[in-house]
Write an enzyme that holds these catalytic residues in place. Structure first.
Site, short mmCIF file in Angstrom:
data_model
loop_
_atom_site.label_atom_id
_atom_site.label_comp_id
_atom_site.label_asym_id
_atom_site.label_seq_id
_atom_site.Cartn_x
_atom_site.Cartn_y
_atom_site.Cartn_z
NE ARG A 187 -3.19 -2.93 0.25
CZ ARG A 187 -3.76 -3.58 -0.76
NH1 ARG A 187 -3.66 -3.12 -1.99
NH2 ARG A 187 -4.41 -4.68 -0.56
CD GLU A 310 -6.32 -8.59 5.38
OE1 GLU A 310 -5.17 -8.15 5.37
OE2 GLU A 310 -7.30 -7.99 4.90
NE ARG A 343 -2.29 -3.90 12.27
CZ ARG A 343 -2.78 -4.21 11.09
NH1 ARG A 343 -2.76 -5.45 10.65
NH2 ARG A 343 -3.33 -3.29 10.32
CG ASP A 384 -9.03 -2.37 5.48
OD1 ASP A 384 -8.24 -1.71 6.19
OD2 ASP A 384 -8.64 -3.18 4.60
CD GLU A 406 -3.30 -0.29 12.00
OE1 GLU A 406 -3.03 -1.08 12.92
OE2 GLU A 406 -3.38 -0.63 10.80
CD GLU A 412 -5.48 -0.75 1.44
OE1 GLU A 412 -5.03 -0.55 2.59
OE2 GLU A 412 -5.96 -1.84 1.09
C1 GCV Z 1 -0.95 -5.02 5.52
C2 GCV Z 1 -6.01 -4.23 4.36
C3 GCV Z 1 -4.97 -3.99 3.32
C4 GCV Z 1 -3.80 -4.95 3.50
C5 GCV Z 1 -3.25 -4.77 4.91
C6 GCV Z 1 -4.37 -5.05 5.89
C7 GCV Z 1 -3.94 -4.86 7.33
O1 GCV Z 1 -6.64 -5.44 4.17
O2 GCV Z 1 -5.54 -4.13 2.06
O3 GCV Z 1 -2.83 -4.62 2.55
O4 GCV Z 1 -2.17 -5.63 5.13
O5 GCV Z 1 -5.44 -4.19 5.64
O6 GCV Z 1 -4.17 -3.80 7.85
O7 GCV Z 1 -3.36 -5.76 7.90
#
Ligand code: GCV
Length: 719
Positions: A187, A310, A343, A384, A406, A412
């Protein structure tokens, strides 16, 4: 003959390269331009108060503070210092303990009011002698005081009689770099990573120092060097040595280094068969790793962890939970004074429930179970980093756990670094949201600064928008988002308005004819992007994966909650995600005062309408228009506003250097084209369901829907 020609050529090359480097420097110098003041009267007024600078002691940080002050003054006011001369009006720099008894007596009540890292800037007058004292509890406080003092001159304020007592309201004011070891930035839209791992530890790029200085100037005191989607290699001796070199470089600027710890590191680099947080071998491995890190970096800050999110590994892989994982790491860091930022950005493809509810459901039951040196890091909203989201319901819901907020500084979902969007406006909206967790007034700002539940630790994290681009952030105005994040991390109650004002003055010009219109433009810019991307509470309708441009039609991704169709739910009946009591009941995660408001269509702010409700195309908005017409007009308004931004900027040529003027001009042109792209693609797509014509005033799309759907950007940056 040849040599005359050569000399001429050489002369012009020198002139040109000085010209270019001077202007290039403007981009690079961020808000620390220290532009010479041209009005002799103003200069003379300032000189009245700052004839010399004296420091009461030496340390690396204090030396930096002194030279920053001298260089800053010299650059803005001209080179008039005469250290040999006994001056009447001086600035004294030093920690409180190093001041003379008389000063200490005069300042002791103020001193009691400041906290760690805070500072005092006070004018003491005795007979005709005027002394401005910049002092603090620690050296870094003095440096913060110096930057504050210089900001006064940069922004054209009086320094005649100062009485500033200021302390940061949060402890951890930190940038999260989503930088990968191969130099790419997840990003990232401003070039590649600024960390040159190959040349470290021997080669210390000047950029590292400039980075530390810029951060110190806004009070940032921590940096997480690597991506939350982490590579375990960062924890190997080979990299620890490099990390230590960066920590050494940043230290005198008050910046601590932190790392993202990959939960499965004991397997990947430790040769163990498991990363189970209850396994004694795993615990031993992390303990030794912590010892190794602290041996190399005695003030190492700690770990940030993205676990079971994720696809990242985490304690749930071993039947354990977030508390087990976070506390195990907290225990190994505690003896060294380190912290864990765990997180809360979690959602699962196996959970059919509304994604917006999942982090709350997973984390709130753990309240009170985390160790003292754990902070839970929560994104500003429940999905997000969208152009607009309501605040995350976890704020206020975990009273026994310090929650960090955060924010994303990198854009992004907000047009990358090509769109001018002043994000402090978004940050302010979230921070000033009232959670009602303790009755009226329990704002997110108060919760993250630890005020509400008296937490020892507090903090704010910003996903950095910094890269190797000459101007650091990819857009001259994206620098304002880095700046604004730092200022708000210091004081979450600052207004976006004042931040825009000071940033403009420091970065460009103090001319009112420039500041006024551009400040207005900046403050409007966030609403503008919402208008042309996601009006009325729409969200996550960006194209797949890279999130560049519109993609409301995407419905074929493996995980349902990755598809834009999951979020807008447009159909013949209407549009929007019903999160009210008749739908997913996400509204119930808020405190009753807010829940009631969001739940009730008539009371729900229209900015969140389609976030919380699925409504018919003919639903009547507050302005009397139907939902379809209102939506279409708002898309159009976004486009019109970018057009206005262009016109405003075009009038500013006289106040801005040519390079930055042109850069912004070109970028606004891209933004305008992309705003139209968003409007046309989204309206054509939604029109298939509404089956309604565009209202008057909305321009017809330049292409058909197939065209927009066929656009592919395999090399869009940031992935
Ligand atoms: C670093 C979103 C973004 C991801 C990012 C994620 C996160 O999904 O698209 O690129 O990963 O957030 O904050 O962990």
């Amino acid at each position: 003959m040849k040599s005359i020609f050569f000399r001429k050529w050489y002369f012009w090359m020198c002139v040109l390269s000085t010209y270019f480097s001077l202007y290039a420097q403007k981009d690079y110098k961020l808000w620390l331009q220290y532009t010479p003041i041209t009005n002799p009267e103003t200069v003379a007024n300032y000189w009245e108060n700052v004839q010399n600078v004296i420091s009461t002691e030496n340390s690396e940080t204090l030396n930096i503070a002194r030279s920053e002050l001298k260089e800053g003054l010299k650059s803005m006011l001209g080179d008039h210092f005469d250290i040999s001369k006994k001056a009447d009006n001086i600035i004294v720099l030093g920690s409180f303990k190093s001041l003379n008894e008389k000063m200490k007596n005069q300042l002791k009540y103020d001193f009691d009011k400041i906290k760690k890292d805070g500072f005092i800037i006070k004018t003491l007058i005795e007979k005709d002698l005027k002394t401005t004292v910049i002092t603090a509890k620690n050296d870094i406080g003095v440096l913060y005081g110096v930057f504050n003092f210089l900001r006064l001159i940069q922004t054209n304020k009086s320094i005649e009689k100062l009485n500033i007592i200021d302390s940061p309201k949060t402890d951890i004011r930190i940038l999260n770099h989503w930088d990968n070891l191969d130099g790419t930035v997840e990003r990232g839209y401003a070039g590649s990573s600024i960390w040159n791992w190959q040349k470290l530890p021997e080669f210390i790029d000047q950029r590292y120092i400039d980075y530390a200085r810029a951060n110190a100037s806004i009070g940032i005191n921590g940096t997480v060097l690597n991506n939350v989607n982490a590579n375990a290699l960062i924890l190997t001796p080979h990299y620890i040595e490099k990390v230590a070199a960066l920590a050494d470089t940043f230290r005198s600027y008050g910046i601590k280094v932190y790392l993202t710890a990959r939960f499965s590191a004991p397997i990947e680099i430790g040769g163990l068969k498991t990363a189970d947080p209850s396994n004694p071998e795993v615990i031993k491995w992390w303990k030794e790793k912590a010892n190794e890190l602290y041996k190399a970096i005695p003030d190492f800050g700690g770990f940030v962890v993205k676990a079971n999110s994720e696809g990242q590994p985490g304690p749930q892989n071993y039947g354990k939970n977030h508390v087990d994982g976070a506390n195990m790491l907290a225990d190994v860091l505690a003896p060294h004074g380190g912290i864990v930022m765990w997180r809360a950005f979690v959602y699962s493809e196996h959970d059919a429930n509304d994604r917006a509810k999942q982090a709350y459901s997973e984390f709130v039951p753990y309240d009170g179970k985390f160790k003292e040196n754990v902070l839970v890091q929560v994104k500003n909203g429940p999905i997000d980093f969208q152009p607009r989201e309501p605040f995350h319901p976890m704020f206020g819901a975990m009273t026994k756990t310090p929650l960090m907020i955060e924010f994303q500084i990198t854009q992004e979902y907000l047009g990358f670094s090509t769109h001018l969007v002043f994000l402090p406006k978004l940050y302010e909206e979230v921070l000033q949201s009232d959670t009602f967790s303790e009755g009226k007034g329990a704002t997110v700002a108060k919760i993250v600064s630890g005020k509400i539940n008296d937490h020892v630790l507090s903090g704010m994290a910003g996903v950095a928008n910094i890269g190797s681009d000459l101007n650091w952030c990819g857009h001259p105005f994206a620098q304002a988002n880095w700046y604004g994040f730092g200022r708000l991390a210091w004081n979450p109650d600052l207004s976006a308005d004042s931040i825009a004002n000071e940033w403009l003055r420091m970065t460009f010009s103090n001319e009112e004819n420039f500041v006024k219109p551009i400040q207005k433009l900046m403050l409007q810019s966030r609403e503008t992007v919402v208008n042309y991307m996601t009006p009325l509470g729409l969200h996550h309708i960006m194209a797949t994966n890279h999130h560049y441009g519109p993609g409301p039609w995407v419905s074929n991704l493996s995980r349902p909650e990755w598809n834009p169709t999951y979020y807008h739910k447009a159909d013949a009946n209407g549009i929007g995600f019903d999160r009210s009591d008749t739908g997913s009941r996400a509204t119930a995660q808020y405190f009753p005062e807010i829940a009631k408001q969001f739940n009730d269509i008539k009371k729900c702010p229209e900015t969140y309408l389609l976030w919380f409700h699925h409504l018919p195309w003919d639903y009547e908005l507050k302005n009397g228009k139907t939902l379809w017409n209102g939506l279409a007009l708002q898309y159009q308004q976004g486009v019109n506003e970018v057009h206005d931004m262009q016109a405003t900027w075009n009038r500013m040529q006289a106040y801005v250097d040519e390079t930055r003027f042109k850069e912004v001009q070109m970028l606004l042109k891209i933004q305008y084209e992309e705003a139209k792209w968003w409007r046309d693609a989204c309206l054509l797509y939604f029109q298939q369901f509404s089956k309604k014509t565009l209202p008057d005033g909305v321009e017809k799309a330049a292409h058909n829907l197939n065209y927009y759907q066929s656009l592919q950007f395999p090399f869009a940056p940031g992935i």
